[in-house]
Design an enzyme around this catalytic site. Sequence first.
Site, PDB file in Angstrom:
ATOM      1  N   LYS A 156      18.665  -9.256  21.803  1.00 33.22           N
ATOM      2  CA  LYS A 156      17.200  -9.100  21.902  1.00 33.22           C
ATOM      3  C   LYS A 156      16.697  -7.898  21.091  1.00 33.22           C
ATOM      4  O   LYS A 156      15.773  -8.017  20.290  1.00 33.22           O
ATOM      5  CB  LYS A 156      16.802  -8.966  23.373  1.00 33.22           C
ATOM      6  CG  LYS A 156      17.009 -10.275  24.147  1.00 33.22           C
ATOM      7  CD  LYS A 156      16.613 -10.160  25.597  1.00 33.22           C
ATOM      8  CE  LYS A 156      17.606  -9.418  26.457  1.00 33.22           C
ATOM      9  NZ  LYS A 156      18.916 -10.047  26.618  1.00 33.22           N
ATOM     10  N   ILE A 157      17.337  -6.740  21.291  1.00 31.41           N
ATOM     11  CA  ILE A 157      16.845  -5.522  20.619  1.00 31.41           C
ATOM     12  C   ILE A 157      17.198  -5.544  19.129  1.00 31.41           C
ATOM     13  O   ILE A 157      16.370  -5.227  18.270  1.00 31.41           O
ATOM     14  CB  ILE A 157      17.407  -4.255  21.310  1.00 31.41           C
ATOM     15  CG1 ILE A 157      16.911  -4.197  22.763  1.00 31.41           C
ATOM     16  CG2 ILE A 157      16.991  -2.998  20.553  1.00 31.41           C
ATOM     17  CD1 ILE A 157      17.547  -3.118  23.620  1.00 31.41           C
ATOM     18  N   THR A 232      20.602   3.651  19.238  1.00 34.28           N
ATOM     19  CA  THR A 232      19.739   3.605  20.439  1.00 34.28           C
ATOM     20  C   THR A 232      20.424   2.772  21.516  1.00 34.28           C
ATOM     21  O   THR A 232      19.782   2.364  22.476  1.00 34.28           O
ATOM     22  CB  THR A 232      18.358   2.960  20.124  1.00 34.28           C
ATOM     23  OG1 THR A 232      18.593   1.670  19.550  1.00 34.28           O
ATOM     24  CG2 THR A 232      17.527   3.807  19.203  1.00 34.28           C
ATOM     25  N   SER A 233      21.729   2.491  21.337  1.00 34.58           N
ATOM     26  CA  SER A 233      22.384   1.568  22.267  1.00 34.58           C
ATOM     27  C   SER A 233      23.125   2.312  23.386  1.00 34.58           C
ATOM     28  O   SER A 233      22.596   2.437  24.488  1.00 34.58           O
ATOM     29  CB  SER A 233      23.304   0.633  21.505  1.00 34.58           C
ATOM     30  OG  SER A 233      23.603  -0.459  22.314  1.00 34.58           O
ATOM     31  N   ARG A 234      24.297   2.827  23.102  1.00 39.42           N
ATOM     32  CA  ARG A 234      25.035   3.614  24.090  1.00 39.42           C
ATOM     33  C   ARG A 234      25.832   4.689  23.356  1.00 39.42           C
ATOM     34  O   ARG A 234      26.418   4.418  22.289  1.00 39.42           O
ATOM     35  CB  ARG A 234      26.013   2.752  24.906  1.00 39.42           C
ATOM     36  CG  ARG A 234      25.389   1.918  26.003  1.00 39.42           C
ATOM     37  CD  ARG A 234      24.852   2.765  27.178  1.00 39.42           C
ATOM     38  NE  ARG A 234      24.214   1.931  28.181  1.00 39.42           N
ATOM     39  CZ  ARG A 234      22.905   1.674  28.259  1.00 39.42           C
ATOM     40  NH1 ARG A 234      22.074   2.192  27.389  1.00 39.42           N
ATOM     41  NH2 ARG A 234      22.419   0.926  29.230  1.00 39.42           N
ATOM     42  N   ASP A 258      19.345   8.269  20.015  1.00 35.41           N
ATOM     43  CA  ASP A 258      18.623   8.271  21.288  1.00 35.41           C
ATOM     44  C   ASP A 258      19.624   8.371  22.435  1.00 35.41           C
ATOM     45  O   ASP A 258      19.265   8.663  23.560  1.00 35.41           O
ATOM     46  CB  ASP A 258      17.790   6.991  21.415  1.00 35.41           C
ATOM     47  CG  ASP A 258      16.871   7.024  22.642  1.00 35.41           C
ATOM     48  OD1 ASP A 258      16.256   8.086  22.869  1.00 35.41           O
ATOM     49  OD2 ASP A 258      16.772   6.014  23.360  1.00 35.41           O
ATOM     50  N   GLU A 263      25.406  12.701  27.132  1.00 33.23           N
ATOM     51  CA  GLU A 263      24.055  12.697  27.691  1.00 33.23           C
ATOM     52  C   GLU A 263      23.969  12.673  29.216  1.00 33.23           C
ATOM     53  O   GLU A 263      22.940  13.037  29.785  1.00 33.23           O
ATOM     54  CB  GLU A 263      23.255  11.513  27.126  1.00 33.23           C
ATOM     55  CG  GLU A 263      23.683  10.176  27.696  1.00 33.23           C
ATOM     56  CD  GLU A 263      22.843   9.010  27.145  1.00 33.23           C
ATOM     57  OE1 GLU A 263      22.547   9.002  25.946  1.00 33.23           O
ATOM     58  OE2 GLU A 263      22.519   8.120  27.928  1.00 33.23           O
ATOM     59  N   HIS A 295      17.311   9.418  25.426  1.00 33.96           N
ATOM     60  CA  HIS A 295      17.394   8.060  25.998  1.00 33.96           C
ATOM     61  C   HIS A 295      15.991   7.540  26.358  1.00 33.96           C
ATOM     62  O   HIS A 295      15.738   7.118  27.492  1.00 33.96           O
ATOM     63  CB  HIS A 295      18.308   8.060  27.230  1.00 33.96           C
ATOM     64  CG  HIS A 295      18.932   6.712  27.467  1.00 33.96           C
ATOM     65  ND1 HIS A 295      20.252   6.537  27.773  1.00 33.96           N
ATOM     66  CD2 HIS A 295      18.405   5.471  27.437  1.00 33.96           C
ATOM     67  CE1 HIS A 295      20.507   5.257  27.926  1.00 33.96           C
ATOM     68  NE2 HIS A 295      19.396   4.583  27.718  1.00 33.96           N
ATOM     69  N   PHE A 298      13.431   2.979  25.792  1.00 32.12           N
ATOM     70  CA  PHE A 298      12.765   2.015  26.682  1.00 32.12           C
ATOM     71  C   PHE A 298      11.381   2.489  27.117  1.00 32.12           C
ATOM     72  O   PHE A 298      10.635   1.734  27.724  1.00 32.12           O
ATOM     73  CB  PHE A 298      13.612   1.833  27.959  1.00 32.12           C
ATOM     74  CG  PHE A 298      13.506   3.015  28.893  1.00 32.12           C
ATOM     75  CD1 PHE A 298      14.181   4.186  28.633  1.00 32.12           C
ATOM     76  CD2 PHE A 298      12.681   2.971  30.006  1.00 32.12           C
ATOM     77  CE1 PHE A 298      14.065   5.291  29.480  1.00 32.12           C
ATOM     78  CE2 PHE A 298      12.551   4.067  30.864  1.00 32.12           C
ATOM     79  CZ  PHE A 298      13.247   5.226  30.584  1.00 32.12           C
TER      80      PHE A 298
HETATM   81  P1  NAD Z   1      21.691  -8.322  24.245  1.00 30.33           P
HETATM   82  O1  NAD Z   1      22.713  -8.723  25.242  1.00 30.33           O
HETATM   83  O2  NAD Z   1      20.464  -9.166  24.076  1.00 30.33           O
HETATM   84  O3  NAD Z   1      22.381  -8.184  22.796  1.00 30.33           O
HETATM   85  C1  NAD Z   1      23.621  -7.585  22.572  1.00 30.33           C
HETATM   86  C2  NAD Z   1      24.225  -8.244  21.360  1.00 30.33           C
HETATM   87  O4  NAD Z   1      25.435  -7.553  21.039  1.00 30.33           O
HETATM   88  C3  NAD Z   1      24.606  -9.724  21.588  1.00 30.33           C
HETATM   89  O5  NAD Z   1      24.082 -10.516  20.554  1.00 30.33           O
HETATM   90  C4  NAD Z   1      26.130  -9.712  21.575  1.00 30.33           C
HETATM   91  O6  NAD Z   1      26.709 -10.912  21.042  1.00 30.33           O
HETATM   92  C5  NAD Z   1      26.398  -8.529  20.655  1.00 30.33           C
HETATM   93  N1  NAD Z   1      27.763  -8.035  20.771  1.00 30.33           N
HETATM   94  C6  NAD Z   1      28.579  -8.034  21.854  1.00 30.33           C
HETATM   95  N2  NAD Z   1      29.784  -7.522  21.513  1.00 30.33           N
HETATM   96  C7  NAD Z   1      29.714  -7.208  20.210  1.00 30.33           C
HETATM   97  C8  NAD Z   1      30.638  -6.662  19.284  1.00 30.33           C
HETATM   98  N3  NAD Z   1      31.884  -6.348  19.667  1.00 30.33           N
HETATM   99  N4  NAD Z   1      30.245  -6.468  18.009  1.00 30.33           N
HETATM  100  C9  NAD Z   1      28.990  -6.811  17.609  1.00 30.33           C
HETATM  101  N5  NAD Z   1      28.068  -7.345  18.445  1.00 30.33           N
HETATM  102  C10 NAD Z   1      28.435  -7.532  19.724  1.00 30.33           C
HETATM  103  O7  NAD Z   1      21.295  -6.828  24.614  1.00 30.33           O
HETATM  104  P2  NAD Z   1      19.962  -6.046  24.204  1.00 30.33           P
HETATM  105  O8  NAD Z   1      18.925  -6.241  25.252  1.00 30.33           O
HETATM  106  O9  NAD Z   1      19.645  -6.326  22.783  1.00 30.33           O
HETATM  107  O10 NAD Z   1      20.468  -4.532  24.348  1.00 30.33           O
HETATM  108  C11 NAD Z   1      21.421  -3.982  23.474  1.00 30.33           C
HETATM  109  C12 NAD Z   1      21.856  -2.628  23.980  1.00 30.33           C
HETATM  110  O11 NAD Z   1      20.743  -1.715  23.934  1.00 30.33           O
HETATM  111  C13 NAD Z   1      22.257  -2.609  25.468  1.00 30.33           C
HETATM  112  O12 NAD Z   1      23.623  -2.950  25.613  1.00 30.33           O
HETATM  113  C14 NAD Z   1      21.996  -1.194  25.870  1.00 30.33           C
HETATM  114  O13 NAD Z   1      23.194  -0.471  25.716  1.00 30.33           O
HETATM  115  C15 NAD Z   1      20.983  -0.689  24.857  1.00 30.33           C
HETATM  116  N6  NAD Z   1      19.693  -0.288  25.471  1.00 30.33           N
HETATM  117  C16 NAD Z   1      19.208   0.943  25.194  1.00 30.33           C
HETATM  118  C17 NAD Z   1      17.986   1.352  25.718  1.00 30.33           C
HETATM  119  C18 NAD Z   1      17.396   2.705  25.421  1.00 30.33           C
HETATM  120  O14 NAD Z   1      16.472   3.140  26.125  1.00 30.33           O
HETATM  121  N7  NAD Z   1      17.853   3.403  24.407  1.00 30.33           N
HETATM  122  C19 NAD Z   1      17.257   0.481  26.556  1.00 30.33           C
HETATM  123  C20 NAD Z   1      17.786  -0.792  26.797  1.00 30.33           C
HETATM  124  C21 NAD Z   1      18.998  -1.167  26.261  1.00 30.33           C
END
Ligand code: NAD
Length: 329
Positions: A156-157, A232-234, A258, A263, A295, A298
């Site tokens: 999604k992101i 911005t992921s983890r 982020d 953190e 962080h 969101f």
């Molecule tokens: P999502 O589940 O919609 O998308 C994650 C994508 O990563 C999927 O398409 C999946 O196939 C892919 N993936 C899984 N394993 C993988 C790998 N080994 N290599 C490459 N791609 C791989 O999740 P999302 O809603 O897009 O969120 C993504 C991440 O954003 C979350 O996991 C979370 O850690 C992070 N996040 C951060 C914040 C923030 O405030 N900074 C807020 C929400 C989420």
Amino acid sequence: MFKILFYDTKVYDKEFFEEENRKYPMIQIDYLKSELTSNTAELAKGYDAVCAFVNCDVGTDTIDILNQAGIRLILLRCAGFNNVDIKKAQEYNIKVLRVPGYSPEAVAEHAMALALAANRRIHKAYVRVRENDFSLAGMMGFNFYNKTAGIVGTGKIGAAMAKICHGFGMKVIAYDVYQNPQLDFADYVSMDELLKQSDLISLHCPLTDDTYHLIQRETIQKMKDGVILVNTSRGGLVKTNDLIEGIRARKFFAVGLDVYEEEKNNVFENRSDEILETSITARLLSFPNVIITSHQGFFTREALSAISDTTFQNAMSYINNIKSENEVT
Ligand code: NAD
């Protein structure tokens, strides 16, 4: 009355949840500042449910105590649930519901904000101009237009970020274990190819055993010189010491984070009076081409509104005994 004890309350949580609560007079929420941990779980006695955030500790001990306190529902006001012992909750028949995708655009827009700010040194310019220093030395960036954006993880992101980059006139390449059919403008390539070709790399895959330290010395060496990296992921996706080594070796034009490994104790807390003696984050912050935010990807009105809306719907589906797709199993 269905009673919820809300842990780790911040002013903005209360604002959005109180507003939404007006639509649900049968639900009463009491707000606590403390995080949910095994030390605070007992406070939930007399409530039907608890509401917890991503940094709460909802492990085995906490769930034991919640069960003894009579809690039957854990409402997570976040997407991630790696902090919850789901198996234990199921053993006690405690339901766990979450908010899966509240606003992918909120995080993607923040990723682009970090990329642009780091590229154009907005953080330096802000301070300089305040001091009546209007010089431009050290501020030169590069156009994103016609450059290559590499998106790691196109869920999604990542998809929202890919669309933003496409809108900037960038060539978009992507790596994911699954291809997203929405992104017909993007070319899926191997991770090595993505590292080699990208001028901007943005991380959007989850943290798993496979992705832990995805960015470390070896992958950094494969990147183009002068690349911009945004995370911005983890935090665990990037091995911080190797990132620091790469920054010192002038591999990166800029870095925007982020999220970062250290953190945990910082997130959403004011620690400005503390002396952080061993912090590697402090080392990262000493570089002129690095920007770190707390962080907050969101953190938009739309996302907070969606989080409170879905959390109440989750509570209602439990109250009305309706199966919810937001239930974590
Ligand atoms: P999502 O589940 O919609 O998308 C994650 C994508 O990563 C999927 O398409 C999946 O196939 C892919 N993936 C899984 N394993 C993988 C790998 N080994 N290599 C490459 N791609 C791989 O999740 P999302 O809603 O897009 O969120 C993504 C991440 O954003 C979350 O996991 C979370 O850690 C992070 N996040 C951060 C914040 C923030 O405030 N900074 C807020 C929400 C989420």
